[in-house]
Design a protein around this motif. Structure first.
Motif, short mmCIF file in Angstrom:
data_model
loop_
_atom_site.label_atom_id
_atom_site.label_comp_id
_atom_site.label_asym_id
_atom_site.label_seq_id
_atom_site.Cartn_x
_atom_site.Cartn_y
_atom_site.Cartn_z
N ASP A 1 16.28 14.87 -11.18
CA ASP A 1 17.05 14.12 -12.17
C ASP A 1 17.36 12.75 -11.58
OD1 ASP A 1 18.67 13.13 -14.11
OD2 ASP A 1 20.29 14.58 -13.85
N LEU A 2 16.72 11.71 -12.11
CA LEU A 2 16.89 10.37 -11.57
C LEU A 2 18.28 9.80 -11.81
CD1 LEU A 2 13.43 8.78 -12.47
CD2 LEU A 2 14.24 9.52 -10.23
N LEU A 3 19.08 10.47 -12.64
CA LEU A 3 20.44 10.01 -12.91
C LEU A 3 21.47 10.73 -12.04
CD1 LEU A 3 20.30 9.71 -16.81
CD2 LEU A 3 20.00 7.91 -15.10
N SER A 4 21.02 11.61 -11.15
CA SER A 4 21.95 12.33 -10.27
C SER A 4 22.16 11.53 -8.99
CB SER A 4 21.39 13.71 -9.95
OG SER A 4 20.23 13.60 -9.13
N LEU B 1 0.82 -1.22 0.00
CA LEU B 1 0.00 0.00 0.00
C LEU B 1 0.85 1.27 0.00
CD1 LEU B 1 -2.73 -1.01 2.64
CD2 LEU B 1 -2.83 -1.23 0.15
N ILE B 2 2.16 1.13 -0.13
CA ILE B 2 3.06 2.27 -0.05
C ILE B 2 3.44 2.77 -1.45
CG2 ILE B 2 5.32 3.09 0.71
CD1 ILE B 2 3.37 2.68 2.98
N LYS B 3 3.35 4.08 -1.63
CA LYS B 3 3.79 4.72 -2.86
C LYS B 3 4.97 5.62 -2.56
CE LYS B 3 2.37 7.94 -6.51
NZ LYS B 3 1.28 8.79 -7.04
N ILE B 4 5.98 5.57 -3.41
CA ILE B 4 7.14 6.45 -3.27
C ILE B 4 6.87 7.71 -4.09
CG2 ILE B 4 9.61 6.71 -3.69
CD1 ILE B 4 9.90 3.71 -3.39
N VAL B 5 6.84 8.85 -3.41
CA VAL B 5 6.55 10.14 -4.06
C VAL B 5 7.87 10.80 -4.42
CG1 VAL B 5 5.40 12.37 -3.87
CG2 VAL B 5 4.44 10.34 -2.72
N LEU B 6 8.03 11.18 -5.69
CA LEU B 6 9.28 11.77 -6.15
C LEU B 6 9.27 13.29 -5.99
CD1 LEU B 6 9.80 9.77 -9.49
CD2 LEU B 6 10.63 9.23 -7.20
N LYS B 7 10.45 13.85 -5.88
CA LYS B 7 10.60 15.30 -5.83
C LYS B 7 10.26 15.90 -7.19
CE LYS B 7 14.35 15.09 -2.41
NZ LYS B 7 15.80 15.34 -2.16
N LEU C 1 11.89 6.65 -15.93
CA LEU C 1 11.92 8.00 -15.40
C LEU C 1 10.76 8.29 -14.46
CD1 LEU C 1 13.04 9.97 -18.59
CD2 LEU C 1 14.44 9.14 -16.69
N GLN C 2 9.92 7.30 -14.21
CA GLN C 2 8.85 7.44 -13.22
C GLN C 2 9.26 6.87 -11.87
OE1 GLN C 2 8.04 6.35 -16.57
NE2 GLN C 2 7.65 8.55 -16.81
N GLY C 3 10.47 6.34 -11.77
CA GLY C 3 10.96 5.85 -10.49
C GLY C 3 10.58 4.42 -10.16
N SER C 4 10.21 3.64 -11.17
CA SER C 4 9.83 2.25 -10.90
C SER C 4 10.98 1.45 -10.30
CB SER C 4 9.35 1.57 -12.19
OG SER C 4 8.18 2.19 -12.68
N HIS C 5 12.21 1.83 -10.63
CA HIS C 5 13.37 1.11 -10.13
C HIS C 5 13.62 1.34 -8.64
CE1 HIS C 5 14.63 5.15 -11.25
NE2 HIS C 5 15.64 5.03 -10.41
N LEU C 6 12.91 2.32 -8.05
CA LEU C 6 13.06 2.59 -6.62
C LEU C 6 12.35 1.53 -5.78
CD1 LEU C 6 12.55 6.46 -6.62
CD2 LEU C 6 14.70 5.19 -6.63
#
Length: 293
Positions: free
Chosen positions: A43-46, A33-39, A82-87
């Motif tokens: 830049d996901l490559l930083s 039930l947890i979602k990771i919210v991105l800033k 780039l949506q952060g699925s790898h997190l």
């Protein structure tokens, strides 16, 4: 983590006072039930952390947790976008989803076969065939026989030739338990477990069927790697929050587990055969040293 690939620990601590920031309680959040919210505009490559906060979504409730309030442990995930699925971590069960579905289908088919009282097929009049009236009468009689608890009601007679042609395979031909065994081994392999520990026939035999070695292998190849993941996360975001433990780290001693005691016995026997001091033996056995010359 085995089911979801992720585990989230929520740390509660006072915001002010002499113990500000020191953990007082910890809860395991429901990972599914947890979602990771991105800033925003991250830049996901930083090297900067892209995580703004964590959000618990349950129905119409949205509960946010600050990034420093949550310890996120996860398995590796080879997918990147780039949506952060790898997190998010990837569950090992994803690799065996078809085996799990196969197990469910096998059990369902076994239940259907038992409920049917055997394999599916047609009752017919052999070489002569049945008229519609005869077929309806035979079906009605079979229905009555199936409903009645009286043993004698299951005995019936027929005035003509009756034959049965099956249209499905029986359990001996399908060998469902062979498929179940194959799927079980595949599931155990993906989870780093041993199918010998599941109370099956392969677990018996001489030398305890190798169960002692399999129990140790589960500790060293399955549980210990998960402990390393926990250690890395807790060293960085938990233990350092306690005053006086800023430079401390967590160590897991698997040698204390009952499954590993046979290794300690072998080590003790080996230490007695090499030229070492008593204190060196005690250090190797994780005992305190003695004040001796």
């Amino acid at each position: 983590m085995k089911l979801n690939g992720n585990c989230y620990f929520y740390i509660m601590s006072p915001e002010d006072g002499i113990n500000a920031g020191v953990p007082t309680q910890m809860y395991v959040l429901p990972a599914h039930l947890i979602k990771i919210v991105l800033k925003d505009d991250i830049d996901l490559l930083s090297v900067e952390s892209p995580i703004k906060n964590y959000m618990l979504i349950q129905g119409d409730q949205f509960i946010e947790f600050n990034e420093d309030e949550v310890i996120h442990t996860k398995y590796a995930n080879p997918n990147f976008d780039l949506q952060g699925s790898h997190l998010y971590g990837m569950s090992p069960i994803r690799a065996i989803l078809r085996n799990i579905n196969s197990q469910n289908s096998t059990i369902d088919n076994n239940v259907k076969t038992m409920q049917n009282g055997g394999v599916f097929g047609f009752i017919h009049g052999g070489s002569r065939g049945l008229t519609q009236t005869q077929a309806d009468s035979l079906k009605q009689r079979l229905t009555e026989m199936d409903k009645s608890p009286d043993r004698l009601s299951q005995i019936a007679g027929a005035s003509g030739e009756v034959a049965f042609t099956k249209i499905s395979l029986n359990t001996d031909e399908l060998k469902p338990f062979d498929y179940l065994k194959h799927d079980q081994k595949a599931i155990c392999n993906a989870l780093g477990w041993s199918d010998k520990l599941l109370n099956n026939n392969e677990g018996g035999g001489l030398n305890n069927g190798g169960l002692d070695e399999e129990r140790k292998r589960v500790i060293t190849d399955n549980i210990q790697p998960d402990l390393v993941i926990l250690k890395q996360a807790f060293d960085a975001k938990f233990i350092k929050k306690f005053k006086g433990y800023e430079n401390a780290v967590i160590e897991w001693d698997i040698s204390e587990l009952p499954e590993m005691q046979t290794d300690m016995v072998a080590m003790a026997s080996w230490l007695n055969t090499i030229p070492v001091t008593p204190n060196e033996i005690r250090v190797a056995m994780k005992y305190e040293t003695l004040n001796i010359d």
